[in-house]
Design a protein around this motif. Structure first.
Motif, PDB file in Angstrom:
ATOM      1  N   GLN A 563       0.790  -0.853  -0.058  1.00  0.00           N
ATOM      2  CA  GLN A 563       0.101  -0.061   0.051  1.00  0.00           C
ATOM      3  C   GLN A 563       0.969   1.404   0.250  1.00  0.00           C
ATOM      4  O   GLN A 563       1.776   1.166   0.769  1.00  0.00           O
ATOM      5  CB  GLN A 563      -0.978  -0.127   1.303  1.00  0.00           C
ATOM      6  N   VAL A 564       0.581   2.047  -0.834  1.00  0.00           N
ATOM      7  CA  VAL A 564       1.410   3.285  -1.115  1.00  0.00           C
ATOM      8  C   VAL A 564       0.565   4.547  -0.818  1.00  0.00           C
ATOM      9  O   VAL A 564       1.359   5.674  -0.571  1.00  0.00           O
ATOM     10  CB  VAL A 564       2.063   3.402  -2.372  1.00  0.00           C
ATOM     11  N   GLU A 565      -0.764   4.384  -0.672  1.00  0.00           N
ATOM     12  CA  GLU A 565      -1.529   5.713  -0.571  1.00  0.00           C
ATOM     13  C   GLU A 565      -2.870   5.350   0.180  1.00  0.00           C
ATOM     14  O   GLU A 565      -3.213   4.140  -0.391  1.00  0.00           O
ATOM     15  CB  GLU A 565      -1.672   6.553  -1.677  1.00  0.00           C
ATOM     16  N   SER A 566      -3.608   6.082   0.870  1.00  0.00           N
ATOM     17  CA  SER A 566      -4.803   5.850   1.205  1.00  0.00           C
ATOM     18  C   SER A 566      -5.775   7.089   1.242  1.00  0.00           C
ATOM     19  O   SER A 566      -5.380   8.059   2.019  1.00  0.00           O
ATOM     20  CB  SER A 566      -4.774   5.395   2.962  1.00  0.00           C
ATOM     21  N   LEU A 567      -6.325   7.301   0.250  1.00  0.00           N
ATOM     22  CA  LEU A 567      -7.195   8.393   0.117  1.00  0.00           C
ATOM     23  C   LEU A 567      -8.416   8.174   0.876  1.00  0.00           C
ATOM     24  O   LEU A 567      -8.670   7.384   1.588  1.00  0.00           O
ATOM     25  CB  LEU A 567      -7.841   8.596  -1.474  1.00  0.00           C
ATOM     26  N   ASN A 568      -9.516   9.065   0.699  1.00  0.00           N
ATOM     27  CA  ASN A 568     -10.738   9.190   1.405  1.00  0.00           C
ATOM     28  C   ASN A 568     -11.506   7.747   1.477  1.00  0.00           C
ATOM     29  O   ASN A 568     -11.884   7.547   2.387  1.00  0.00           O
ATOM     30  CB  ASN A 568     -11.555  10.286   1.053  1.00  0.00           C
ATOM     31  N   ASN A 569     -11.574   7.149   0.134  1.00  0.00           N
ATOM     32  CA  ASN A 569     -12.370   5.920   0.218  1.00  0.00           C
ATOM     33  C   ASN A 569     -11.598   4.888  -0.571  1.00  0.00           C
ATOM     34  O   ASN A 569     -12.158   3.926  -1.090  1.00  0.00           O
ATOM     35  CB  ASN A 569     -13.730   6.318  -0.537  1.00  0.00           C
ATOM     36  N   TYR A 570     -10.295   5.387  -0.776  1.00  0.00           N
ATOM     37  CA  TYR A 570      -9.750   4.201  -1.705  1.00  0.00           C
ATOM     38  C   TYR A 570      -8.265   3.843  -1.200  1.00  0.00           C
ATOM     39  O   TYR A 570      -7.346   4.864  -0.555  1.00  0.00           O
ATOM     40  CB  TYR A 570      -9.611   4.712  -3.251  1.00  0.00           C
ATOM     41  N   ASP A 571      -7.755   2.653  -1.248  1.00  0.00           N
ATOM     42  CA  ASP A 571      -6.529   2.236  -0.659  1.00  0.00           C
ATOM     43  C   ASP A 571      -5.597   1.974  -2.076  1.00  0.00           C
ATOM     44  O   ASP A 571      -6.253   1.089  -2.902  1.00  0.00           O
ATOM     45  CB  ASP A 571      -6.444   0.860   0.193  1.00  0.00           C
ATOM     46  N   ILE A 572      -4.764   2.573  -2.299  1.00  0.00           N
ATOM     47  CA  ILE A 572      -3.852   2.315  -3.510  1.00  0.00           C
ATOM     48  C   ILE A 572      -2.735   1.318  -3.226  1.00  0.00           C
ATOM     49  O   ILE A 572      -1.707   1.673  -2.167  1.00  0.00           O
ATOM     50  CB  ILE A 572      -3.192   3.805  -3.985  1.00  0.00           C
ATOM     51  N   TYR A 573      -2.408   0.299  -3.848  1.00  0.00           N
ATOM     52  CA  TYR A 573      -1.388  -0.523  -3.819  1.00  0.00           C
ATOM     53  C   TYR A 573      -0.777  -0.615  -5.136  1.00  0.00           C
ATOM     54  O   TYR A 573      -1.163  -0.404  -6.304  1.00  0.00           O
ATOM     55  CB  TYR A 573      -2.038  -2.072  -3.631  1.00  0.00           C
ATOM     56  N   ARG A 574       0.705  -0.651  -5.002  1.00  0.00           N
ATOM     57  CA  ARG A 574       1.874  -0.776  -6.054  1.00  0.00           C
ATOM     58  C   ARG A 574       2.423  -1.906  -5.886  1.00  0.00           C
ATOM     59  O   ARG A 574       2.887  -2.532  -4.705  1.00  0.00           O
ATOM     60  CB  ARG A 574       2.637   0.376  -6.087  1.00  0.00           C
ATOM     61  N   ARG A 575       2.687  -2.680  -7.086  1.00  0.00           N
ATOM     62  CA  ARG A 575       3.438  -3.792  -7.215  1.00  0.00           C
ATOM     63  C   ARG A 575       4.914  -3.537  -6.665  1.00  0.00           C
ATOM     64  O   ARG A 575       5.593  -2.524  -6.954  1.00  0.00           O
ATOM     65  CB  ARG A 575       3.657  -4.477  -8.597  1.00  0.00           C
ATOM     66  N   ASN A 576       5.378  -4.668  -5.660  1.00  0.00           N
ATOM     67  CA  ASN A 576       6.571  -4.481  -5.145  1.00  0.00           C
ATOM     68  C   ASN A 576       7.898  -4.274  -6.270  1.00  0.00           C
ATOM     69  O   ASN A 576       7.553  -4.760  -7.183  1.00  0.00           O
ATOM     70  CB  ASN A 576       7.142  -5.590  -4.366  1.00  0.00           C
ATOM     71  N   ASP A 577       8.729  -3.599  -5.831  1.00  0.00           N
ATOM     72  CA  ASP A 577       9.696  -3.156  -6.915  1.00  0.00           C
ATOM     73  C   ASP A 577      10.561  -4.472  -7.163  1.00  0.00           C
ATOM     74  O   ASP A 577      10.982  -4.551  -8.400  1.00  0.00           O
ATOM     75  CB  ASP A 577      10.829  -2.098  -6.406  1.00  0.00           C
ATOM     76  N   SER A 578      10.675  -5.306  -6.235  1.00  0.00           N
ATOM     77  CA  SER A 578      11.426  -6.642  -6.582  1.00  0.00           C
ATOM     78  C   SER A 578      10.510  -7.419  -7.489  1.00  0.00           C
ATOM     79  O   SER A 578      10.940  -8.115  -8.604  1.00  0.00           O
ATOM     80  CB  SER A 578      11.409  -7.223  -5.393  1.00  0.00           C
ATOM     81  N   GLU A 579       9.333  -7.465  -7.556  1.00  0.00           N
ATOM     82  CA  GLU A 579       8.235  -8.156  -8.644  1.00  0.00           C
ATOM     83  C   GLU A 579       8.552  -7.419  -9.676  1.00  0.00           C
ATOM     84  O   GLU A 579       8.437  -8.087 -11.008  1.00  0.00           O
ATOM     85  CB  GLU A 579       6.699  -7.936  -8.089  1.00  0.00           C
ATOM     86  N   LYS A 580       8.545  -5.751  -9.918  1.00  0.00           N
ATOM     87  CA  LYS A 580       8.734  -5.231 -11.140  1.00  0.00           C
ATOM     88  C   LYS A 580      10.174  -5.651 -11.798  1.00  0.00           C
ATOM     89  O   LYS A 580      10.144  -5.944 -13.106  1.00  0.00           O
ATOM     90  CB  LYS A 580       8.703  -3.679 -11.038  1.00  0.00           C
ATOM     91  N   ASP A 581      10.963  -5.782 -11.002  1.00  0.00           N
ATOM     92  CA  ASP A 581      12.543  -6.255 -11.453  1.00  0.00           C
ATOM     93  C   ASP A 581      12.370  -7.526 -12.202  1.00  0.00           C
ATOM     94  O   ASP A 581      12.945  -7.905 -13.312  1.00  0.00           O
ATOM     95  CB  ASP A 581      13.685  -6.169 -10.470  1.00  0.00           C
ATOM     96  N   GLN A 582      11.606  -8.560 -11.448  1.00  0.00           N
ATOM     97  CA  GLN A 582      11.397  -9.810 -11.929  1.00  0.00           C
ATOM     98  C   GLN A 582      10.913 -10.001 -12.956  1.00  0.00           C
ATOM     99  O   GLN A 582      11.227 -10.739 -14.072  1.00  0.00           O
ATOM    100  CB  GLN A 582      10.930 -10.705 -10.838  1.00  0.00           C
ATOM    101  N   ALA A 583       9.759  -8.832 -13.189  1.00  0.00           N
ATOM    102  CA  ALA A 583       9.130  -9.050 -14.559  1.00  0.00           C
ATOM    103  C   ALA A 583       9.635  -8.547 -15.713  1.00  0.00           C
ATOM    104  O   ALA A 583       9.847  -9.168 -16.888  1.00  0.00           O
ATOM    105  CB  ALA A 583       7.738  -8.157 -14.333  1.00  0.00           C
ATOM    106  N   SER A 584      10.827  -7.572 -15.365  1.00  0.00           N
ATOM    107  CA  SER A 584      11.709  -7.221 -16.390  1.00  0.00           C
ATOM    108  C   SER A 584      12.674  -8.445 -16.852  1.00  0.00           C
ATOM    109  O   SER A 584      13.046  -8.575 -17.957  1.00  0.00           O
ATOM    110  CB  SER A 584      12.695  -5.959 -16.125  1.00  0.00           C
ATOM    111  N   GLU A 585      13.078  -9.004 -15.845  1.00  0.00           N
ATOM    112  CA  GLU A 585      13.943 -10.104 -16.186  1.00  0.00           C
ATOM    113  C   GLU A 585      13.438 -11.077 -17.059  1.00  0.00           C
ATOM    114  O   GLU A 585      13.783 -11.736 -17.943  1.00  0.00           O
ATOM    115  CB  GLU A 585      14.473 -10.931 -14.869  1.00  0.00           C
ATOM    116  N   ASP A 586      12.016 -11.455 -16.637  1.00  0.00           N
ATOM    117  CA  ASP A 586      11.339 -12.424 -17.598  1.00  0.00           C
ATOM    118  C   ASP A 586      10.997 -12.147 -18.885  1.00  0.00           C
ATOM    119  O   ASP A 586      11.210 -12.854 -19.625  1.00  0.00           O
ATOM    120  CB  ASP A 586       9.872 -12.628 -16.777  1.00  0.00           C
ATOM    121  N   LYS A 587      10.765 -10.856 -19.209  1.00  0.00           N
ATOM    122  CA  LYS A 587      11.025 -10.198 -20.457  1.00  0.00           C
ATOM    123  C   LYS A 587      12.182 -10.450 -21.142  1.00  0.00           C
ATOM    124  O   LYS A 587      12.104 -10.729 -22.480  1.00  0.00           O
ATOM    125  CB  LYS A 587      10.522  -8.899 -20.445  1.00  0.00           C
ATOM    126  N   ARG A 588      13.188 -10.163 -20.434  1.00  0.00           N
ATOM    127  CA  ARG A 588      14.349 -10.309 -20.947  1.00  0.00           C
ATOM    128  C   ARG A 588      14.725 -11.807 -21.380  1.00  0.00           C
ATOM    129  O   ARG A 588      15.522 -12.150 -22.291  1.00  0.00           O
ATOM    130  CB  ARG A 588      15.689  -9.766 -20.475  1.00  0.00           C
TER     131      ARG A 588
END
Length: 588
Positions: A563-588
């Motif tokens: 979770q990276v932000e909590s607005l009035n009625n919404y919780d915002i989640y972002r994929r972990n950076d490690s998951e992003k890096d793994q996805a980039s590795e998988d693409k390569r």
């Protein structure tokens, strides 16, 4: 013939044309005004967002059934997608669409009613106009005022019925007959259950009419051409689906999956006919009908008594308003007239079957079948909001049949019509004003808020849902790259329609009827499709959370997202950076 005698018919025709135009304008503008008024005071985010976000997705080139799961017939969504392509993402365009369709449906119903009673009732034009009046408040888009497949399906049925009635015109036109048959297919691709019941029953009805005419040694040409039109229309629709989304995909999602998730049990369907008060109403109505039957001399007093007795069950919803202030109880009394009319209409139609010919012979049975088809999706109380035009047509057919039992039929038809119309107008007006049909959503919590976003101009919702959603839109424009994939849970807001982003996830709404995936499958799809963001709405306009195993789903997602932000009625989640890096590795 002298000029004065020649002028009279022309003058009568001119006056009739003017009165018809005035009546049509009144019915159209009255119904449209109610639709606009409804839109000005309430917005049902759940259904609205699904239709418009799905339509926007289609306007971008994604094909339902092939590119994403879709358990609905396509035509309503294709119409809205076309409007988006032509006129852009502007909410008030949908209000104009619903007002136009609602007004036209009421006018078409009036013309159908006139055709039903023209040759059987005295004062037919008055009766037809009176029976049309309740549709000013109970029209196809008056109760639920946003684009939806139930009202559009009823509109298609009305168009088809109006064309079918032209088959009885002399001389019969081959083109008109072919178009009438082809139009039978349209409802099937607007809403599956209602459309299928209508298509099958109308087709069987035409076959029955052909059989009757063959035994009477009469021409069956117009009915044969209509059946050919129906077959051709069905073939064309299936051909288009085959070469676009694929017939196998359509069958799986629109038929198999939809039936598995939405079809009620037989016991639930039959429950609408098991109420004890229904027996009382049937007894009272039958008493009035028996008096009418045995009143061979046509005594006006007895005819009037029979009419008043038959009107009692239909008058009860309006009378009940004086005894109970509870909107739910009032609604039950109004909707309770449906099973009563269906039984009465079937009995009268069967009893007078030898006195009717042509389309008027099959029409009551086709309408009864279509109405029961509509009930299959949400049972009785949930499905009647868009089929009131079929109610008044069925009622008109019923009183036309009853009139054949009486020598003084105006003393039966006019009082019975007036009482029923007054009751529907009064109780229907309270029904629409209370928005009890929409009680699955919270429509009365807080002050009325109007959207400040240009795409949602004209949208009004009570409570904080719109201001909170606009906060989410501003946050996403600043912090979430437009090319990043995201998922909104449960999907109650018009996010894609408003922001112009392209949906990357197969499902837009996470409820039982539209979502085929388990929590584990959703988490896996988020990884496979490189979904970077998850937005979870906390306080829903829906009264009940539609997400199955919500807590388990969020737990699974939190393994990959933080979770990276909590607005009035919404919780915002972002994929972990490690998951992003793994996805980039998988693409390569």
């Amino acid at each position: 013939m002298n000029p004065g005698e020649m002028a009279d018919p022309l003058a009568n025709t001119s006056r009739r044309l003017w009165s018809d135009w005035i009546a049509a304008l009144f019915l159209f503008s009255g119904t449209a005004a109610v639709v606009v008024w409804q839109n000005s005071r309430l917005g049902v985010l759940w259904d609205l967002s699904y239709v418009l976000d799905s339509s926007y997705r289609i306007s971008l080139g994604d094909l339902p059934y092939r590119d994403f799961p879709f358990p609905h017939a396509p035509l309503t969504f294709l119409i809205q997608a076309a409007l988006i392509k032509l006129a852009g993402r502007v909410f008030w365009h949908t209000t104009a669409y619903c007002a136009l369709m609602g007004g036209l449906a009421t006018v078409m119903t009036w013309r159908i009613l006139l055709n039903v009673v023209r040759d059987t009732l005295a004062h037919a034009r008055l009766v037809a106009l009176l029976l049309s009046l309740p549709l000013v408040v109970l029209g196809i888009y008056c109760i639920f005022p946003h684009p939806f497949y139930d009202p559009d399906c009823t509109f298609a049925i009305l168009l088809s019925v109006l064309l079918l009635q032209q088959l009885d015109r002399k001389p019969a036109s081959s083109l008109r007959a072919f178009l009438a048959g082809a139009a039978l297919v349209i409802p099937l691709f607007v809403k599956q259950n209602t459309g299928l019941a209508f298509f099958v029953s109308a087709g069987l009805g035409l076959l029955a009419l052909m059989t009757i005419e063959i035994f009477r040694r009469r021409s069956v040409r117009r009915y044969a051409i209509s059946l050919a039109g129906a077959i051709a229309g069905l073939w064309l629709a299936l051909w288009l689906i085959h070469f676009s989304a694929g017939l196998k995909n359509y069958w799986h999602w629109a038929i198999e999956f939809a039936a598995a998730r939405r079809t009620p049990a037989r016991a639930e369907m039959l429950a609408i006919y098991q109420g004890k008060i229904l027996l009382l109403w049937l007894a009272i109505f039958a008493t009035g009908a028996i008096i009418l039957w045995f009143n061979r001399r046509g005594r006006r007093a007895l005819t009037l008594v029979s009419a008043l007795l038959m009107s009692v069950p239909f008058a009860w919803p309006a009378v009940y308003l004086l005894f109970d202030q509870d909107a739910s109880e009032r609604t039950d009394r109004l909707l309770g007239v449906w099973p009563l009319l269906l039984i009465v209409a079937f009995v009268i139609a069967a009893a007078t079957i030898k006195r009717r010919t042509g389309v008027s012979l099959l029409l009551p049975f086709v309408l009864i079948a279509a109405i029961h088809g509509a009930f299959m999706s949400q049972q009785l109380w949930g499905s009647t909001y868009a089929v009131w035009p079929l109610f008044v047509i069925l009622f008109a057919s019923t009183i036309a049949g009853l009139s054949s039992f009486s020598k003084s039929s105006p003393w039966m038809t006019i009082p019975l019509t007036v009482v029923v119309v007054a009751s529907l107008l009064i109780s229907g007006g309270f029904y629409v004003r209370s928005h009890e049909r929409l009680d699955y959503a919270n429509l009365s919590d807080g002050e009325l808020a109007r959207s400040t976003l240009p795409q949602l101009k004209g949208l009004s919702v009570s409570g904080q849902w719109l201001p909170d959603f606009e906060e989410l839109v501003r946050y996403s424009e600043t912090n979430i790259p437009r090319d990043d994939g995201l998922v909104l849970i449960p999907g109650e807001d018009l996010f894609y329609y408003t922001t112009g982003r392209r949906p990357r996830f197969p499902v837009l709404l996470f409820d039982h009827t539209t979502n085929p995936y388990s929590p584990e499958e959703i988490a896996k799809l988020c990884r496979d499709k490189n979904i970077r963001w998850v937005i979870v709405k906390q306080d829903l306009q829906l009264e009940e959370d539609p997400v199955e195993n919500r807590d388990h789903l969020i737990e699974l997602l939190e393994q990959d997202y933080e979770q990276v932000e909590s607005l009035n009625n919404y919780d915002i989640y972002r994929r972990n950076d490690s998951e992003k890096d793994q996805a980039s590795e998988d693409k390569r």
